[in-house]
Scaffold this motif. Structure first.
Motif, PDB file in Angstrom:
ATOM      1  N   PHE A  46     -20.910   4.237  40.991  1.00  0.00           N
ATOM      2  CA  PHE A  46     -20.726   3.637  42.311  1.00  0.00           C
ATOM      3  C   PHE A  46     -19.832   4.472  43.224  1.00  0.00           C
ATOM      4  O   PHE A  46     -19.900   4.357  44.444  1.00  0.00           O
ATOM      5  CB  PHE A  46     -20.137   2.225  42.182  1.00  0.00           C
ATOM      6  CG  PHE A  46     -21.053   1.260  41.472  1.00  0.00           C
ATOM      7  CD1 PHE A  46     -22.316   0.985  41.974  1.00  0.00           C
ATOM      8  CD2 PHE A  46     -20.663   0.645  40.291  1.00  0.00           C
ATOM      9  CE1 PHE A  46     -23.165   0.101  41.318  1.00  0.00           C
ATOM     10  CE2 PHE A  46     -21.497  -0.232  39.633  1.00  0.00           C
ATOM     11  CZ  PHE A  46     -22.755  -0.506  40.144  1.00  0.00           C
ATOM     12  N   LEU A  47     -18.957   5.289  42.636  1.00  0.00           N
ATOM     13  CA  LEU A  47     -18.059   6.149  43.407  1.00  0.00           C
ATOM     14  C   LEU A  47     -18.187   7.589  42.934  1.00  0.00           C
ATOM     15  O   LEU A  47     -18.486   7.853  41.762  1.00  0.00           O
ATOM     16  CB  LEU A  47     -16.592   5.699  43.260  1.00  0.00           C
ATOM     17  CG  LEU A  47     -16.185   4.356  43.836  1.00  0.00           C
ATOM     18  CD1 LEU A  47     -14.700   4.106  43.567  1.00  0.00           C
ATOM     19  CD2 LEU A  47     -16.466   4.279  45.325  1.00  0.00           C
ATOM     20  N   ALA A  48     -17.961   8.523  43.847  1.00  0.00           N
ATOM     21  CA  ALA A  48     -17.922   9.939  43.487  1.00  0.00           C
ATOM     22  C   ALA A  48     -16.587  10.250  42.804  1.00  0.00           C
ATOM     23  O   ALA A  48     -15.574   9.596  43.055  1.00  0.00           O
ATOM     24  CB  ALA A  48     -18.104  10.805  44.726  1.00  0.00           C
ATOM     25  N   LYS A  49     -16.592  11.260  41.968  1.00  0.00           N
ATOM     26  CA  LYS A  49     -15.384  11.657  41.241  1.00  0.00           C
ATOM     27  C   LYS A  49     -14.575  12.649  42.062  1.00  0.00           C
ATOM     28  O   LYS A  49     -15.123  13.590  42.631  1.00  0.00           O
ATOM     29  CB  LYS A  49     -15.773  12.284  39.904  1.00  0.00           C
ATOM     30  CG  LYS A  49     -14.602  12.730  39.048  1.00  0.00           C
ATOM     31  CD  LYS A  49     -15.085  13.362  37.751  1.00  0.00           C
ATOM     32  CE  LYS A  49     -13.910  13.830  36.895  1.00  0.00           C
ATOM     33  NZ  LYS A  49     -14.374  14.445  35.635  1.00  0.00           N
ATOM     34  N   ALA A  50     -13.269  12.430  42.134  1.00  0.00           N
ATOM     35  CA  ALA A  50     -12.391  13.331  42.883  1.00  0.00           C
ATOM     36  C   ALA A  50     -11.904  14.461  41.989  1.00  0.00           C
ATOM     37  O   ALA A  50     -11.424  14.228  40.878  1.00  0.00           O
ATOM     38  CB  ALA A  50     -11.189  12.563  43.435  1.00  0.00           C
ATOM     39  N   ILE A  51     -12.058  15.683  42.476  1.00  0.00           N
ATOM     40  CA  ILE A  51     -11.502  16.863  41.798  1.00  0.00           C
ATOM     41  C   ILE A  51     -10.307  17.320  42.627  1.00  0.00           C
ATOM     42  O   ILE A  51     -10.470  17.767  43.766  1.00  0.00           O
ATOM     43  CB  ILE A  51     -12.542  17.983  41.684  1.00  0.00           C
ATOM     44  CG1 ILE A  51     -13.763  17.484  40.893  1.00  0.00           C
ATOM     45  CG2 ILE A  51     -11.941  19.221  41.026  1.00  0.00           C
ATOM     46  CD1 ILE A  51     -14.925  18.446  40.878  1.00  0.00           C
ATOM     47  N   LEU A  97     -23.536   9.786  47.132  1.00  0.00           N
ATOM     48  CA  LEU A  97     -24.840  10.081  47.713  1.00  0.00           C
ATOM     49  C   LEU A  97     -25.738  10.650  46.616  1.00  0.00           C
ATOM     50  O   LEU A  97     -25.242  11.104  45.572  1.00  0.00           O
ATOM     51  CB  LEU A  97     -24.698  11.088  48.864  1.00  0.00           C
ATOM     52  CG  LEU A  97     -24.063  10.570  50.161  1.00  0.00           C
ATOM     53  CD1 LEU A  97     -23.890  11.728  51.145  1.00  0.00           C
ATOM     54  CD2 LEU A  97     -24.882   9.463  50.787  1.00  0.00           C
ATOM     55  N   PRO A  98     -27.061  10.668  46.815  1.00  0.00           N
ATOM     56  CA  PRO A  98     -27.965  11.187  45.776  1.00  0.00           C
ATOM     57  C   PRO A  98     -27.587  12.567  45.260  1.00  0.00           C
ATOM     58  O   PRO A  98     -27.734  12.856  44.074  1.00  0.00           O
ATOM     59  CB  PRO A  98     -29.319  11.210  46.496  1.00  0.00           C
ATOM     60  CG  PRO A  98     -29.232  10.098  47.485  1.00  0.00           C
ATOM     61  CD  PRO A  98     -27.809  10.099  47.947  1.00  0.00           C
ATOM     62  N   HIS A  99     -27.073  13.436  46.145  1.00  0.00           N
ATOM     63  CA  HIS A  99     -26.710  14.790  45.719  1.00  0.00           C
ATOM     64  C   HIS A  99     -25.197  15.014  45.801  1.00  0.00           C
ATOM     65  O   HIS A  99     -24.739  16.150  45.921  1.00  0.00           O
ATOM     66  CB  HIS A  99     -27.437  15.823  46.580  1.00  0.00           C
ATOM     67  CG  HIS A  99     -28.934  15.697  46.507  1.00  0.00           C
ATOM     68  ND1 HIS A  99     -29.634  16.002  45.364  1.00  0.00           N
ATOM     69  CD2 HIS A  99     -29.840  15.269  47.419  1.00  0.00           C
ATOM     70  CE1 HIS A  99     -30.923  15.779  45.572  1.00  0.00           C
ATOM     71  NE2 HIS A  99     -31.074  15.336  46.805  1.00  0.00           N
ATOM     72  N   LYS A 100     -24.441  13.929  45.745  1.00  0.00           N
ATOM     73  CA  LYS A 100     -22.983  14.045  45.806  1.00  0.00           C
ATOM     74  C   LYS A 100     -22.362  13.175  44.716  1.00  0.00           C
ATOM     75  O   LYS A 100     -22.214  11.977  44.873  1.00  0.00           O
ATOM     76  CB  LYS A 100     -22.470  13.616  47.190  1.00  0.00           C
ATOM     77  CG  LYS A 100     -20.953  13.637  47.327  1.00  0.00           C
ATOM     78  CD  LYS A 100     -20.514  12.942  48.612  1.00  0.00           C
ATOM     79  CE  LYS A 100     -19.031  12.667  48.622  1.00  0.00           C
ATOM     80  NZ  LYS A 100     -18.607  11.813  49.751  1.00  0.00           N
ATOM     81  N   ASP A 101     -21.996  13.816  43.624  1.00  0.00           N
ATOM     82  CA  ASP A 101     -21.357  13.116  42.510  1.00  0.00           C
ATOM     83  C   ASP A 101     -19.849  13.334  42.485  1.00  0.00           C
ATOM     84  O   ASP A 101     -19.123  12.580  41.841  1.00  0.00           O
ATOM     85  CB  ASP A 101     -21.945  13.580  41.170  1.00  0.00           C
ATOM     86  CG  ASP A 101     -23.417  13.227  41.039  1.00  0.00           C
ATOM     87  OD1 ASP A 101     -23.789  12.119  41.459  1.00  0.00           O
ATOM     88  OD2 ASP A 101     -24.185  14.074  40.538  1.00  0.00           O
ATOM     89  N   THR A 102     -19.393  14.400  43.161  1.00  0.00           N
ATOM     90  CA  THR A 102     -17.966  14.720  43.192  1.00  0.00           C
ATOM     91  C   THR A 102     -17.550  15.071  44.618  1.00  0.00           C
ATOM     92  O   THR A 102     -18.393  15.349  45.468  1.00  0.00           O
ATOM     93  CB  THR A 102     -17.637  15.910  42.277  1.00  0.00           C
ATOM     94  OG1 THR A 102     -18.286  17.086  42.788  1.00  0.00           O
ATOM     95  CG2 THR A 102     -18.076  15.648  40.845  1.00  0.00           C
ATOM     96  N   PHE A 103     -16.256  15.050  44.840  1.00  0.00           N
ATOM     97  CA  PHE A 103     -15.696  15.558  46.089  1.00  0.00           C
ATOM     98  C   PHE A 103     -14.339  16.168  45.785  1.00  0.00           C
ATOM     99  O   PHE A 103     -13.728  15.866  44.748  1.00  0.00           O
ATOM    100  CB  PHE A 103     -15.594  14.465  47.159  1.00  0.00           C
ATOM    101  CG  PHE A 103     -14.593  13.368  46.853  1.00  0.00           C
ATOM    102  CD1 PHE A 103     -13.361  13.317  47.498  1.00  0.00           C
ATOM    103  CD2 PHE A 103     -14.886  12.368  45.936  1.00  0.00           C
ATOM    104  CE1 PHE A 103     -12.451  12.311  47.233  1.00  0.00           C
ATOM    105  CE2 PHE A 103     -13.982  11.347  45.656  1.00  0.00           C
ATOM    106  CZ  PHE A 103     -12.766  11.321  46.305  1.00  0.00           C
TER     107      PHE A 103
END
Length: 512
Positions: A195-200, A342-348
């Motif tokens: 449900f959320l992208a992973k923060a690096i 997003l479909p092509h965004k798993d991390t930020f």
């Protein structure tokens, strides 16, 4: 984003996830089994769907209760978004804004959405009275402005909703206004469930001892501007962007307008696509800037304050914290702007230039919200302060500087370990300083051809020297800030003399 896409998004949001349904059931269980004026606080991370959850709560409540609902927000943008979401849940509602003076048509509505200041003013004017209210929902409940209205709804069930159940004013703790806290799913769990992208997170050590703390408990704008507007910090910001975010859509948070304008000029002169936004921009300017930001793939937006809530741009790929904060809420809000999946965004990426991760922990780390709710003073008093954080800085020589010491195999120095050895041998602590100076002098002499070149190279060791003295000072039982500053200057003076001595020895050896 087109109108059609927005409508589709709302339709999709009507589908509740398992964790949302479970939390809604828990909240209704409290409504059904507590006093009519019970005050319940609900925590869920940014991006978890708080607005979806309380919109469904309103819908279900109105189905089973012959009473009205009031939803309170603290910003006009949140009013509009909340009203739209409620309509998506088939809840007919009316927004009470500055244009609404009276409510002659209130019988036509069962739900009202209002900004807290606007509603407070209308109630004080005695021109507006919402009758038969059974449920009051407070969005972003950690803001204390809502306290002003709680007395107007003494017979209603109060539901506060927030990502961070820590009051914005330590003198007004939330446990004084709410009877209980329900904690929702964690950030880590929402990441694992997709449900959320992973923060690096990338942290760059920043000396913050020059910052001042204001009466609100956070760093003052002036002291932040003084630090973050200087050339060293601007270069560090630009370097971190190029190193970790080049070509990515980037949102930069600053503490002061002056800093943000400096950031704008720094990036513009470097040839990057950047815009600046603060609360002095007109609504038209803001729409234009945000439209540009949305549709420009590698856009950089530098901002002050206004994009921490009520702003949702899923395409953000990097968050830069170009500021330090002592506000746990603000820390989570800023990073949360990049967490939309997003479909092509798993991390930020998160670039931290304020030691914030060292102060609060990583964004996705577990937090004991019940403990914070019950004992906020204890939590705040035990946050790591800047001096302690900086004592653990480990200097890493930039690659371009390391290349200038190519003839030296070892450039590091374990201050703490050397100090232990010296004490064990009953020698004076200053012997550690002598060893550090000797190593630095050898580095400068071995990698240059002339004395002037060696002294010039020495001047590039400033950050390394500062770090070594800080760690050395920590080994001493008592060491004031003035004494540390004197140690740095004395170190540089002795290093200059040692370089001269070693160069004379080098020339003599060459002659032999």
């Amino acid at each position: 984003m087109s109108h059609k896409f927005l409508e589709l998004e709302i339709e999709e949001k009507k589908e509740l996830y398992g964790y949302q349904k479970g939390d809604i059931d828990a909240i209704f269980e409290r409504m059904d089994n507590t006093a009519a004026n019970y005050r319940l606080l609900y925590q869920l991370p940014t991006g978890g769907g708080k607005t979806v959850i309380f919109s469904e709560i309103v819908r279900r409540y109105l189905e089973t209760h012959d009473k009205k609902v009031v939803v309170l927000t603290h910003r006009i943008e949140l009013c509009k978004q909340t009203s739209k979401m409620l309509k998506g849940f088939d809840v007919k509602n009316k927004v009470i804004n500055s244009k609404i003076k009276e409510l002659p048509d209130q019988d036509e509505y069962s739900c009202f959405v209002a900004m807290v200041e606007t509603l407070k003013n209308r109630l004080n004017d005695e021109l507006l009275q919402i009758e038969n209210v059974g449920l009051v929902i407070i969005d972003e409940a950690h803001y204390n402005s809502f306290r002003k209205l709680l007395g107007s709804f003494t017979n209603a069930f109060i539901l506060g909703v927030t990502a961070t159940p820590l009051s914005s004013n330590i003198k007004l703790p939330m446990n004084e206004n709410y009877d209980e806290l329900i904690v929702g799913d964690t950030i880590a769990s929402l990441i694992d469930k997709g449900f959320l992208a992973k923060a690096i997170t990338y942290s760059y050590d920043v000396g913050l001892t020059s910052l001042k703390v204001g009466i609100n408990g956070d760093y003052t704008v002036k002291s932040s501007d003084d630090l973050y507007s200087n050339m060293v910090m601007q270069e560090k910001l630009l370097h971190s962007y190029v190193e970790k975010s080049l070509g990515k859509k980037t949102l930069i948070f600053n503490n002061g307008i002056s800093t943000s304008l400096y950031v704008y000029e720094t990036f513009r002169e470097a040839g990057y696509a950047i815009r600046h936004l603060d609360n002095t921009n007109t609504p038209e300017d803001r729409k234009d800037i945000l439209r540009w930001f949305k549709h420009t793939p590698d856009a950089i937006l530098t901002s002050v304050g206004i994009l921490t809530t009520g702003f949702d741009e899923p395409t953000v790929e990097t968050i830069i914290l170009n500021r330090a904060t002592k506000s746990l809420t603000l820390y989570y809000q800023m990073i949360g702007r990049g967490s939309r999946k997003l479909p092509h965004k798993d991390t930020f990426n998160v670039i931290d230039l304020g030691n914030n991760a060292a102060r609060f922990g990583l964004w996705s780390e577990p937090v004991n919200w019940q403990h914070i709710f019950k004992s906020p003073e204890f939590y705040l008093e035990n946050l790591r302060d800047d001096v302690e954080i900086e004592l653990h800085f480990k200097y890493q020589m930039p690659p371009e500087l390391r290349a200038k010491f190519i003839k030296t195999d070892v450039i590091t120095f374990d201050v703490e370990e050397e100090h232990k050895l010296i004490i064990r041998e009953n020698l004076r602590s200053k012997v550690v300083l002598d060893k550090m100076i000797d190593q630095h002098a050898a580095m400068c002499v071995d990698n240059t051809e002339t004395l002037n070149e060696a002294k010039s190279l020495m001047r590039e060791l400033g950050d390394d020297i500062e770090c070594r003295i800080r760690r050395y000072s920590n080994c001493l039982s008592h060491c004031s800030k003035n004494y540390r500053e004197w140690l740095v200057e004395d170190y540089k003076l002795k290093l200059t003399l040692m370089i001269g001595k070693k160069y004379r020895e080098k020339i003599m050896n060459e002659e032999d």
